[in-house]
Design a protein around this motif. Structure first.
Motif: not given
Length: 256
Positions: A45-70
């Motif tokens: 749960q701590q590991a999950k919280d670290i990811v969800q409370h970080s900027s990682i998801l936002t960064t990967v999401r933004q890049l997925s809309q502009t750089r690597y569209v799958f």
């Protein structure tokens, strides 16, 4: 097993009638889905919280809309039993919660960071590097990009170009990658037996190549970076050409 899925969408334009005239209608095209499997214990749960409370998801999401569209979309599964790994048969990146826990333990043991916030930041930096690395493998396969040389070097180039062009503190993350993933740093840590680390840990040669790209992107700004390395002036000049060639090569695919 329960899971949570978060979808990211890009948009493809098609001409449609709008109020009697033709306008641009935006059709959603899925690119990346984040899947969080249910944690089995407090550590997960701590590991999950670290990811969800970080900027990682936002960064990967933004890049997925502009750089690597799958399309079809790429799943990133947190809490898998295998990985970190890109599974081409399932079209998904697998990240175990245990791996995130090991990163946190590794940072606590091998870095000078004293506060929890600093350790969490270093952990998420390392996790972002891991994700971008596996996304690189997925993107190369998705776009059928020719591999003319070493596959890992090609992915290192992909990651470094994105860090330098699109990610806040990306240069810092690239520079610190040796501290996070070098064989010397990982020895006798919880990460030492991780299959991903055994396959991908940075050698000094790979790290110097990454630093060469960083330096070549802005020699004036990053001169102190190479002053500490045993590179002669001719090699430093070559870094300008190496970065330019690498940047132009990925420009063809990434719209940078």
């Amino acid at each position: 097993m329960l899971w949570l899925t978060i979808s990211c969408f890009s948009y493809a334009g098609t001409e449609q009638p709008t109020g009697g005239s033709y306008g641009l209608a935006l059709d959603p095209v899925p690119t990346v889905n984040f899947v969080f499997l249910t944690p089995a214990n407090a550590q997960q749960q701590q590991a999950k919280d670290i990811v969800q409370h970080s900027s990682i998801l936002t960064t990967v999401r933004q890049l997925s809309q502009t750089r690597y569209v799958f399309a079809p979309s790429l799943d990133i599964v947190f809490g898998s039993t295998k990985g970190p790994n890109f599974d081409s048969t399932q079209n998904e990146i697998q990240i175990p919660y245990q791996y995130i826990t090991q990163l946190l333990q590794h940072v606590a043991k091998t870095t000078p960071y004293t506060t929890q916030q600093q350790r969490y930041q270093a952990t998420t930096d390392a996790l972002l590097l891991t994700l971008l690395h596996e996304i690189g493998h997925a993107y190369i396969l998705d776009r059928a990009i020719p591999i003319l040389g070493n596959n890992e070097t090609m992915v290192d180039n992909f990651v470094t170009i994105l860090l330098l062009n699109d990610i806040d503190r990306g240069d810092e993350i690239a520079i610190n990658s040796n501290q996070l993933f070098s064989i010397h740093a990982i020895n006798d840590t919880p990460l030492s037996n991780n299959l991903f680390i055994q396959q991908h840990s940075l050698s000094q040669q790979r790290y110097q190549h990454i630093l060469c790209l960083v330096y070549g992107s802005d020699p004036t700004r990053y001169q102190p970076l190479l002053d500490a390395l045993p590179l002669v002036q001719q090699q430093q000049r070559q870094c300008n050409d190496i970065y330019s060639t690498t940047h132009q090569g990925w420009l063809y695919y990434l719209d940078i």
